[in-house]
Enzyme design. Structure first.
Site, PDB file in Angstrom:
ATOM      1  N   SER A  15       3.423   1.739   4.597  1.00 26.03           N
ATOM      2  CA  SER A  15       4.589   0.880   4.367  1.00 26.03           C
ATOM      3  C   SER A  15       5.908   1.648   4.451  1.00 26.03           C
ATOM      4  CB  SER A  15       4.463   0.268   2.979  1.00 26.03           C
ATOM      5  OG  SER A  15       5.693  -0.285   2.568  1.00 26.03           O
ATOM      6  N   GLU A  49       8.183   1.236   2.544  1.00 25.08           N
ATOM      7  CA  GLU A  49       8.574   1.537   1.161  1.00 25.08           C
ATOM      8  C   GLU A  49       8.353   3.016   0.834  1.00 25.08           C
ATOM      9  OE1 GLU A  49       9.740  -0.124  -1.769  1.00 25.08           O
ATOM     10  OE2 GLU A  49      10.411  -1.643  -0.364  1.00 25.08           O
ATOM     11  N   TYR A  93       4.796   0.986  -6.034  1.00 26.09           N
ATOM     12  CA  TYR A  93       4.136   0.537  -4.802  1.00 26.09           C
ATOM     13  C   TYR A  93       4.291   1.609  -3.716  1.00 26.09           C
ATOM     14  CZ  TYR A  93       3.498  -2.233  -0.520  1.00 26.09           C
ATOM     15  OH  TYR A  93       3.092  -2.683   0.712  1.00 26.09           O
TER      16      TYR A  93
END
Ligand code: GDP
Length: 335
Positions: free
Chosen positions: A130, A132, A154
């Site tokens: 991801s 992120e 996360y």
């Protein structure tokens, strides 16, 4: 049958199959005449709906928290390819449940790789990494070489998963690849994500069912693409002769406010008359200037996004307008 006695049709096992990406990937692989098996968690609430839409897909049960169940699932499915799309997907929620996030999004990936190593190290593995992971990136746009600085539990769990995927490639010779996915949306996105929250609200407000949409940080920016395009990159990475890591992104950013403006304009409304900012919906931390450079995916896999931002927003709004019209029609008929 091939020389090894295995069927020559490719079999893919997909974790997280009942989610947005799992559904698009299933449809892509079935269109390529592959066999698809899905790994579902016992009690997955979306199982029945997925099964009724995909009768050709066999489902096996397994839990990313339970090594023995994963080994058994790999034995039962006997896949050539394993796509890991299962995750605790909500970045905001990861702040309130960081341990489950680490268990599923981090150590769960280790357990899957262990299952591959023990059951059949020839399986091609794909990890859904991801954007992120970049959090506050050192450079804009980001590439596969940009340092990680996650801004959420996360993102931190996804960094571990990304590194352990590379480690199993280097230490055990497994064909393990990662696609570093920037935000990818579709009409199948759940309403916990801001894009679908906006398109659904625009459709409901246009139908006269609501008047106001409460949102958090309107200035937040994302590199948004279409999920249907992004699952093609997964398939290309798994089928590539050598494993690797690939940024999968549109290369462009838009703010939440711009998303609102476009979505509301598609139903003839001015978002400024309906959107209210609610400070309770702000997050403790936000990533910053996340925008990906998908050049490596283009040059090595031949991948590029086909859907523009305008087309994506239009597709989602159209879907929600039709959905609400259908709901209104069926409630009229039952009255
Ligand atoms: P994420 O990038 O995976 O966290 O995707 P989201 O769609 O959940 O959030 C994208 C951005 O929209 C984040 O920066 C949020 O802070 C911002 N945002 C603003 N209002 C909202 C809201 O009401 N819900 C969500 N989910 N995000 C919001």
């Amino acid at each position: 049958m091939g020389p090894s006695g295995r069927s020559t049709t490719t079999t893919s096992l997909i974790t997280g199959i009942t989610g947005q990406d799992g559904t698009y990937l299933t449809d892509l692989l079935l269109s390529r005449n592959e066999h698809v098996v899905g790994l579902v968690r016992p009690g997955d609430p979306r199982r029945a709906e997925f099964e009724s839409g995909h009768p050709a897909v066999r489902l096996v049960e397994g839990d990313l928290g339970d090594q023995a169940s994963l080994n058994a699932a790999l034995e039962a499915a006997n896949p050539d390819q394993l796509y890991n799309l299962a995750a605790m997907t909500m970045v905001g929620q990861s702040f309130s449940d960081p341990e489950t996030t680490a268990q599923i999004n981090g150590v769960g990936v280790l357990r899957l790789l262990e299952a591959v190593r023990m059951v059949n190290p020839e399986i091609h593995f794909l990890q859904a990494s991801s954007a992120e992971m970049f959090g506050i990136p050192d450079e804009v746009p980001q590439t596969e070489k940009t340092a990680f600085h996650p801004r959420s539990p996360y993102g931190a769990a996804k960094v571990y998963a990304h590194h352990i995927t590379i480690n199993y490639r280097e230490a055990h010779g497994i064909h393990a690849s990662s696609v570093i996915l920037y935000n990818h949306e579709s009409p199948l996105r759940s309403e916990e994500f801001v894009t679908r929250k906006i398109t659904r609200a625009a459709a409901r407000i246009a139908a006269g069912l609501e008047t106001t949409l409460h949102l958090g940080n309107l200035a937040a920016e994302r590199d948004w693409g279409f999920a249907g395009d992004y699952v093609s990159a997964m398939q290309l990475a798994v089928a590539a002769p050598v494993p690797g890591d690939y940024v999968i992104a549109s290369g462009k950013t838009h703010s939440v406010e711009e998303f609102c403006e476009l979505a509301f304009s598609k139903v003839g409304l001015d978002y400024r008359e309906h959107v209210k900012v609610d400070p309770a919906l702000f997050r403790p931390l936000e990533p910053f200037r996340l925008v990906g450079n998908p050049l490596r995916a283009y040059t090595e896999l031949g991948w590029e996004p086909a859907t523009t931002f305008d087309e994506l927003v239009g597709m989602m709004v159209e879907h929600d307008v039709a959905l609400i019209a259908g709901q209104l029609e069926s409630s009229r008929q039952t009255r």
